[in-house]
Scaffold this motif. Structure first.
Motif, PDB file in Angstrom:
ATOM      1  N   ALA A  52     -14.926-124.221  66.395  1.00 10.91           N
ATOM      2  CA  ALA A  52     -14.146-123.104  66.726  1.00 10.91           C
ATOM      3  C   ALA A  52     -14.681-122.130  65.645  1.00 10.91           C
ATOM      4  N   ASP A  53     -15.138-122.168  64.452  1.00 14.69           N
ATOM      5  CA  ASP A  53     -15.793-121.281  63.641  1.00 14.69           C
ATOM      6  C   ASP A  53     -17.071-120.663  64.068  1.00 14.69           C
ATOM      7  N   ARG A  54     -17.754-121.432  64.721  1.00 15.90           N
ATOM      8  CA  ARG A  54     -19.079-120.913  65.552  1.00 15.90           C
ATOM      9  C   ARG A  54     -18.567-119.742  66.511  1.00 15.90           C
ATOM     10  N   LEU A  55     -17.662-119.951  67.479  1.00 15.88           N
ATOM     11  CA  LEU A  55     -17.212-118.884  68.258  1.00 15.88           C
ATOM     12  C   LEU A  55     -16.618-117.986  67.692  1.00 15.88           C
ATOM     13  N   ALA A  56     -15.873-118.204  66.717  1.00 18.39           N
ATOM     14  CA  ALA A  56     -15.386-117.067  65.978  1.00 18.39           C
ATOM     15  C   ALA A  56     -16.548-116.066  65.347  1.00 18.39           C
ATOM     16  N   PHE A  57     -17.460-116.588  64.887  1.00 16.22           N
ATOM     17  CA  PHE A  57     -18.302-115.925  64.179  1.00 16.22           C
ATOM     18  C   PHE A  57     -19.306-114.991  65.291  1.00 16.22           C
ATOM     19  N   ALA A  58     -19.495-115.772  66.464  1.00 21.99           N
ATOM     20  CA  ALA A  58     -20.462-115.429  67.445  1.00 21.99           C
ATOM     21  C   ALA A  58     -19.590-114.040  68.007  1.00 21.99           C
ATOM     22  N   GLY A  59     -18.268-114.512  68.361  1.00 21.87           N
ATOM     23  CA  GLY A  59     -17.466-113.058  68.878  1.00 21.87           C
ATOM     24  C   GLY A  59     -17.475-112.080  67.823  1.00 21.87           C
ATOM     25  N   LEU A  60     -17.268-112.360  66.586  1.00 21.91           N
ATOM     26  CA  LEU A  60     -17.290-111.070  65.634  1.00 21.91           C
ATOM     27  C   LEU A  60     -18.508-110.373  65.451  1.00 21.91           C
ATOM     28  N   THR A  61     -19.600-110.893  65.647  1.00 16.34           N
ATOM     29  CA  THR A  61     -20.969-110.298  65.640  1.00 16.34           C
ATOM     30  C   THR A  61     -21.323-109.674  66.945  1.00 16.34           C
ATOM     31  N   ALA A  62     -20.729-109.940  67.827  1.00 12.99           N
ATOM     32  CA  ALA A  62     -20.950-109.205  69.261  1.00 12.99           C
ATOM     33  C   ALA A  62     -20.012-108.070  69.207  1.00 12.99           C
ATOM     34  N   ALA A  63     -19.062-108.274  68.702  1.00 12.20           N
ATOM     35  CA  ALA A  63     -17.917-107.212  68.463  1.00 12.20           C
ATOM     36  C   ALA A  63     -18.291-105.996  67.873  1.00 12.20           C
ATOM     37  N   MET A  77     -16.115-114.740  77.478  1.00 13.78           N
ATOM     38  CA  MET A  77     -15.321-113.994  78.697  1.00 13.78           C
ATOM     39  C   MET A  77     -14.882-112.564  78.354  1.00 13.78           C
ATOM     40  N   GLY A  78     -15.913-111.967  77.681  1.00 13.29           N
ATOM     41  CA  GLY A  78     -16.020-110.532  77.478  1.00 13.29           C
ATOM     42  C   GLY A  78     -15.034-110.274  76.436  1.00 13.29           C
ATOM     43  N   ALA A  79     -14.085-109.338  76.588  1.00 11.95           N
ATOM     44  CA  ALA A  79     -13.091-109.047  75.627  1.00 11.95           C
ATOM     45  C   ALA A  79     -12.036-109.951  75.455  1.00 11.95           C
ATOM     46  N   ASP A  80     -11.834-110.854  76.508  1.00  9.73           N
ATOM     47  CA  ASP A  80     -10.993-112.070  76.207  1.00  9.73           C
ATOM     48  C   ASP A  80     -11.351-113.190  75.243  1.00  9.73           C
ATOM     49  N   GLY A  81     -12.731-113.025  74.672  1.00  5.08           N
ATOM     50  CA  GLY A  81     -13.344-114.171  73.866  1.00  5.08           C
ATOM     51  C   GLY A  81     -14.196-115.186  74.358  1.00  5.08           C
ATOM     52  N   SER A  82     -14.013-116.499  74.025  1.00  2.00           N
ATOM     53  CA  SER A  82     -14.964-117.457  74.584  1.00  2.00           C
ATOM     54  C   SER A  82     -14.221-118.657  74.418  1.00  2.00           C
ATOM     55  N   CYS A  83     -14.767-119.637  75.129  1.00  3.33           N
ATOM     56  CA  CYS A  83     -14.234-120.979  74.928  1.00  3.33           C
ATOM     57  C   CYS A  83     -15.695-121.991  75.216  1.00  3.33           C
ATOM     58  N   ALA A  84     -15.300-123.228  74.585  1.00  5.41           N
ATOM     59  CA  ALA A  84     -16.239-124.225  74.509  1.00  5.41           C
ATOM     60  C   ALA A  84     -15.760-125.512  74.701  1.00  5.41           C
ATOM     61  N   VAL A  85     -16.664-126.461  75.028  1.00  4.27           N
ATOM     62  CA  VAL A  85     -16.323-127.812  75.087  1.00  4.27           C
ATOM     63  C   VAL A  85     -17.689-128.750  74.498  1.00  4.27           C
ATOM     64  N   ASP A  86     -17.625-129.669  73.665  1.00  6.71           N
ATOM     65  CA  ASP A  86     -18.571-130.520  72.936  1.00  6.71           C
ATOM     66  C   ASP A  86     -18.320-131.648  74.009  1.00  6.71           C
ATOM     67  N   GLY A  87     -19.479-131.937  74.770  1.00  3.77           N
ATOM     68  CA  GLY A  87     -19.312-133.122  75.646  1.00  3.77           C
ATOM     69  C   GLY A  87     -19.624-134.298  74.880  1.00  3.77           C
ATOM     70  N   ARG A  88     -20.065-134.409  73.736  1.00  2.47           N
ATOM     71  CA  ARG A  88     -20.644-135.598  72.939  1.00  2.47           C
ATOM     72  C   ARG A  88     -19.245-136.044  72.386  1.00  2.47           C
ATOM     73  N   THR A  89     -18.464-135.146  71.650  1.00  3.47           N
ATOM     74  CA  THR A  89     -17.040-135.462  70.930  1.00  3.47           C
ATOM     75  C   THR A  89     -16.110-135.394  71.813  1.00  3.47           C
ATOM     76  N   GLY A  90     -15.836-134.508  73.060  1.00  2.00           N
ATOM     77  CA  GLY A  90     -14.740-134.261  73.741  1.00  2.00           C
ATOM     78  C   GLY A  90     -13.852-133.036  72.890  1.00  2.00           C
ATOM     79  N   GLU A  91     -14.439-132.560  71.693  1.00  2.89           N
ATOM     80  CA  GLU A  91     -14.184-131.360  71.067  1.00  2.89           C
ATOM     81  C   GLU A  91     -13.885-130.111  71.754  1.00  2.89           C
ATOM     82  N   THR A  92     -12.862-129.487  71.959  1.00  4.33           N
ATOM     83  CA  THR A  92     -12.839-128.152  72.682  1.00  4.33           C
ATOM     84  C   THR A  92     -12.234-127.039  71.729  1.00  4.33           C
ATOM     85  N   ALA A  93     -12.469-125.805  72.015  1.00  3.15           N
ATOM     86  CA  ALA A  93     -12.174-124.591  71.124  1.00  3.15           C
ATOM     87  C   ALA A  93     -12.118-123.364  72.102  1.00  3.15           C
ATOM     88  N   GLU A  94     -11.275-122.542  71.731  1.00  3.69           N
ATOM     89  CA  GLU A  94     -10.994-121.208  72.377  1.00  3.69           C
ATOM     90  C   GLU A  94     -10.894-120.170  71.244  1.00  3.69           C
TER      91      GLU A  94
END
Length: 346
Positions: A273-284, A223-240
């Motif tokens: 959630a850590d994967r999203l955070a790390f990906a966002g950090l490297t992009a930033a 979501m650009g400057a707003d970050g990112s969100c994700a859903v794991d369809g296998r486990t139902g886990e969500t993260a933003e």
């Protein structure tokens, strides 16, 4: 996290390598009939090289299959990737008489405008060569498009590679998710918010991620400057995870760096959630430098950021404590410069 019985290569990818020429410091878009002067300029390998360099700089053993011209541009890109970044180019090829594709990117007002030129590379001759036979790797990164699919993606999945995919803009305007035939072979799909909402006919990125998770095991929406969100369809886990505010110089390649960060965290077995955070950090971190491939951060840059991270981000990124080398100063990194090389002085 590597298993000695796993493949010797971590990630495979293929695509077109461009020579990128990037202009920054423009106050506005170029106006027809006028001349604009940019305050900054950089040159670097671009296209699929953005992703390849980002993966390699995060420590993943990366194999790239691409065509390179036998001109000076192609020679520069080959050397920058193989010698400069340690990327395995054994699946790549040099093509006599074929000139390298070129992209001119102009960054202004937080966006970019690009003009590209190039011709399709001749197909390789003979059996047993890529794209028919991709190498066995832990992961593969693909860019999906509408159509009948690419055999190498299915073959990579059959060989045990975990396939991560992004997608380009649908010029046809149909935005038919069913036309992305290779999605069935993917473990993770990482479109941006505009693409995700069009493909799913939803009105917000979070709803798009939930809809995509019905088609692919892990759906990530950037979501650009707003970050990112994700859903794991296998486990139902969500993260933003919200984005990190930085002084952006050039957004070229930020999406590729995000994918590379997410692949790194996935292969290491981190929580979603850590994967999203790390990906966002490297992009930033990447948008604070010129260009795409040579703006990608490595672990020294991540470590440097973590040591000075703002207090309000310490909890979210606490997982870095066990990952970054303590007290290690940032190492020298090749960065985009205005030209592609200087003559040696004697």
């Amino acid at each position: 996290m590597r298993d000695p019985h796993e493949p010797g290569c971590d990630v495979f990818l293929t695509g077109t390598v461009f020579l990128d020429i990037i202009f920054t410091g423009l106050d506005s878009a170029p106006v027809r009939g006028t001349e604009s002067w940019a305050r900054g300029m950089g040159s670097s390998p671009g296209g699929v090289a953005n992703m390849a360099a980002a993966l390699a700089r995060l420590g993943l053993r990366t194999s790239l299959a691409a065509a390179f011209g036998d001109d000076h541009y192609g020679e520069y890109c080959w050397d920058a990737l193989e010698q400069g970044e340690g990327i395995d180019l054994s699946m790549s090829r040099r093509i006599p008489g074929w000139h390298s594709p070129v992209t001119v990117s102009m960054a202004y007002e937080g966006e970019r405008t690009m003009v590209s030129h190039g011709h399709e590379a001749p197909l390789p001759a003979g059996p047993g060569r890529f794209p028919q036979c991709p190498p066995r790797t832990r992961a593969a990164v693909a860019s999906l498009g509408p159509g009948g699919g690419e055999e190498w993606i299915a073959q990579a999945a059959r060989q045990g590679s975990r396939v991560f995919a992004d997608v380009g803009w649908d010029e046809s305007g149909r935005w038919d998710l069913g036309a992305l035939a290779d999605l069935e072979h993917c473990e993770a799909f990482l479109p941006n918010a505009g693409e995700a909402m069009r493909y799913t006919r939803t009105d917000c990125p979070r709803a798009a991620a939930r809809a995509l998770a019905e088609k692919v095991p892990v759906a990530v929406v950037t979501m650009g400057a707003d970050g990112s969100c994700a859903v794991d369809g296998r486990t139902g886990e969500t993260a933003e995870v919200p984005g990190i505010t930085v002084d952006a110089l050039d957004p070229t390649g930020a999406g590729d760096v995000f994918v590379a960060g997410f692949v790194t965290g996935t292969l290491a077995g981190w929580p979603l959630a850590d994967r999203l955070a790390f990906a966002g950090l490297t992009a930033a971190l990447s948008v604070q430098e010129f260009g795409g491939s040579l703006s990608a951060p490595g672990w020294p840059e991540v470590s440097h950021w973590w040591r000075a991270a703002p207090a309000d981000l310490r909890d979210r990124y606490a997982f870095l404590d066990t990952l970054v080398p303590p007290g290690a100063p940032p190492g020298p990194r090749r960065r985009a410069v205005p030209t592609i090389g200087f003559r040696p002085t004697f």
